[in-house]
Every structure is written in C-alpha cells, then in structure tokens.
Design an enzyme around this catalytic site. Structure first.
Site, short mmCIF file in Angstrom:
data_model
loop_
_atom_site.label_atom_id
_atom_site.label_comp_id
_atom_site.label_asym_id
_atom_site.label_seq_id
_atom_site.Cartn_x
_atom_site.Cartn_y
_atom_site.Cartn_z
N GLY A 46 0.91 -1.47 -0.13
CA GLY A 46 0.01 0.02 0.03
C GLY A 46 0.72 1.23 -0.05
O GLY A 46 2.17 1.05 0.27
N GLN A 51 2.42 10.12 1.99
CA GLN A 51 3.69 9.42 1.95
C GLN A 51 4.74 10.15 0.94
O GLN A 51 5.85 9.76 1.14
CB GLN A 51 3.89 8.07 2.22
CG GLN A 51 3.16 7.22 3.37
CD GLN A 51 3.07 5.97 3.22
OE1 GLN A 51 2.10 5.40 2.63
NE2 GLN A 51 4.02 5.24 4.06
N CYS A 91 5.71 -0.13 7.66
CA CYS A 91 5.40 0.94 6.90
C CYS A 91 6.66 1.49 6.14
O CYS A 91 7.80 1.57 6.88
CB CYS A 91 4.96 2.19 8.15
SG CYS A 91 4.47 3.50 7.25
N LEU A 92 6.43 2.02 5.15
CA LEU A 92 7.37 2.27 4.10
C LEU A 92 8.20 3.87 4.60
O LEU A 92 9.14 4.11 4.29
CB LEU A 92 7.05 2.68 2.76
CG LEU A 92 6.38 1.27 1.89
CD1 LEU A 92 5.74 1.58 0.76
CD2 LEU A 92 7.44 0.12 2.07
N HIS A 133 -4.59 1.27 7.77
CA HIS A 133 -3.36 1.98 7.69
C HIS A 133 -3.26 2.98 6.73
O HIS A 133 -2.70 4.22 7.08
CB HIS A 133 -2.34 0.88 7.50
CG HIS A 133 -0.72 1.14 7.54
ND1 HIS A 133 0.07 0.78 8.42
CD2 HIS A 133 -0.06 2.15 6.63
CE1 HIS A 133 1.35 1.21 8.22
NE2 HIS A 133 1.14 2.01 7.05
N GLU A 134 -3.71 2.99 5.32
CA GLU A 134 -3.60 4.10 4.55
C GLU A 134 -4.41 5.14 4.54
O GLU A 134 -4.12 6.29 4.73
CB GLU A 134 -3.96 3.53 3.15
CG GLU A 134 -3.04 2.29 2.53
CD GLU A 134 -1.53 2.60 2.75
OE1 GLU A 134 -1.09 3.75 2.82
OE2 GLU A 134 -0.77 1.38 3.11
N HIS A 137 -2.84 7.28 7.27
CA HIS A 137 -1.93 8.21 6.87
C HIS A 137 -2.56 9.67 6.32
O HIS A 137 -1.88 10.70 6.40
CB HIS A 137 -1.10 7.43 5.59
CG HIS A 137 -0.01 6.50 5.95
ND1 HIS A 137 1.30 7.32 6.49
CD2 HIS A 137 0.46 5.23 5.64
CE1 HIS A 137 1.90 6.30 7.00
NE2 HIS A 137 1.67 5.22 6.43
O1 K1U Z 1 1.50 2.59 3.90
C1 K1U Z 1 2.66 1.74 3.76
O2 K1U Z 1 3.66 2.35 4.56
C2 K1U Z 1 2.88 0.63 3.24
C3 K1U Z 1 2.44 -0.65 4.18
C4 K1U Z 1 1.09 -0.87 4.47
C5 K1U Z 1 0.59 -1.99 5.12
C6 K1U Z 1 -0.18 -2.99 4.54
C7 K1U Z 1 -0.43 -4.09 5.54
C8 K1U Z 1 -0.36 -4.10 6.77
C9 K1U Z 1 0.29 -2.95 7.29
C10 K1U Z 1 0.84 -2.04 6.67
C11 K1U Z 1 3.10 -1.88 3.67
O3 K1U Z 1 3.46 -2.08 2.60
S1 K1U Z 1 3.89 -3.00 5.03
C12 K1U Z 1 4.98 -3.76 4.35
C13 K1U Z 1 4.70 -4.97 3.30
O4 K1U Z 1 5.42 -4.76 2.23
C14 K1U Z 1 3.71 -6.22 3.60
C15 K1U Z 1 2.87 -6.40 4.27
C16 K1U Z 1 2.06 -7.39 4.64
C17 K1U Z 1 2.10 -8.20 3.85
C18 K1U Z 1 3.01 -8.43 2.92
C19 K1U Z 1 3.87 -7.40 2.55
ZN ZN Z 2 2.64 3.39 6.12
#
Ligand code: K1U
Ligand code: ZN
Length: 167
Positions: A46, A51, A91-92, A133-134, A137
């Site tokens: 996401g 961000q 979180c990125l 989560h998004e 943000h």
């Molecule tokens: O918003 C962001 O910083 C991206 C974040 C979003 C998120 C998705 C799901 C759970 C928490 C937060 C990420 O992409 S987290 C990292 C990720 O790459 C990932 C998470 C779950 C499954 C596979 C990959």
């Molecule tokens: Zn995030």
C-alpha cells in the site's frame, strides 16, 4: 512514469491531513500511476499520497504477489467496521520497523475510482488492515501513533541508530 521519494519518520509532513480530490483527469491519473510504481519498487502493498508529499486523499494498494490486483482509492471513507484483528504492521515511512497494531477485522469502504465513479469494497484481514493503515496516513496518523510510549521510545532509538549508521 516516475518514482516518488517517500517521506521518512519523523518528517512533520507525515502529520498533514490530506484534502479531498475535486478534479478528476490526466494529472490525477499520473499521480496514481507514479504512486503504484513507487509502491511496487519499494516492495510495499500500500502507499498513501501523504507519504509522497501529496496532500490529496488518494491511496494505492496491491496485495497480490504478481502486480495483478492493483487498486486506486480516491476520497475513501470507511462506512462500516466490525471485529478486531492484531497485525504486525510495517510502514514504508519507517524502514525496518514492525509493530503489532489492533484494528477492525472487517470493513466496508466507499471511494471514487480514477474517473470519479463511486465504488464500494468489502475487506477483511490483511486488506482491512492495509486500508485502515492508509486512511490513517491521509489523516496524518501513522502506526507509530497507535503504540505505547515505551514502544515509541524504542522505535525512536532504533531509527536514530539506523540513521547514524547510514551517515
Ligand atoms: O503504507 C505503507 O507504509 C505501506 C504498508 C501498508 C501496510 C499493509 C499491510 C499491513 C500494514 C501496513 C506496507 O506495505 S507494509 C509492508 C509490506 O510490504 C507487506 C505487508 C504485509 C504483507 C506483505 C507485505
Ligand atoms: Zn505506512
């Protein structure tokens, strides 16, 4: 298409509240495709416009492992929520940090697509977590804000060490 720089905690711009999108057209399309490319390049599932320093209510998401389920949600609003789930989130904007956050396990979200048509999506488990989560943000909230002050201090210390190592 272009890769967009991702703001890193504690950048104060991560606390800004995004404004609703009012104009649908080529500029919006470009932003959304750049966000998708940036999300894939960073191996996220996401990415919210906040961000990448764009204060508009937009996020992109793709939970597939082959870029086959990309979604663009504009002006998203959660209209129903139920249940509870605890997920170890990343979180990125917080590289290398993971922490458990409690959220709703089932939600309904209404949003506009790229051409401004109203859509409804029902989501549970990981997709529900990602959407919450998004949208956080877009409201200037990060997963860090859901944590205890003890966990927040540990994360601040870890990130400080990480930044010092990268100087
Ligand atoms: O918003 C962001 O910083 C991206 C974040 C979003 C998120 C998705 C799901 C759970 C928490 C937060 C990420 O992409 S987290 C990292 C990720 O790459 C990932 C998470 C779950 C499954 C596979 C990959
Ligand atoms: Zn995030």
């Amino acid at each position: 298409m272009a890769l967009l720089p991702i703001l890193q905690f504690p950048d104060p711009k991560l606390k800004l509240v995004a404004k609703p999108v009012e104009i649908f057209g080529a500029d919006l399309e470009q932003i959304c495709y750049d966000m998708l490319e940036t999300m894939y390049e960073s191996h996220g599932v996401g990415l919210a416009a906040t961000q990448v320093d764009i204060q508009q209510r937009i996020f992109v998401m793709d939970l597939s492992d082959n870029k086959s389920q990309q979604k663009i949600l504009i002006n998203p609003v959660i209209t129903q929520s139920s249940g509870e789930i605890t997920w170890e989130e990343g979180c990125l904007s917080f590289p290398g940090i993971y922490a458990k956050v409690k959220r709703h396990s089932k939600i309904t979200v209404e949003y506009c697509n790229l051409i401004g048509d109203k859509q409804t999506l029902e989501a549970n488990e990981l997709m529900a977590v990602c959407i919450q989560h998004e949208i956080d943000h877009l409201n200037g909230i990060t997963f860090f804000d859901h944590l205890s002050s003890l966990k927040q201090s540990l994360i601040r210390r870890k990130l400080k060490k990480q930044y010092e190592r990268n100087l």
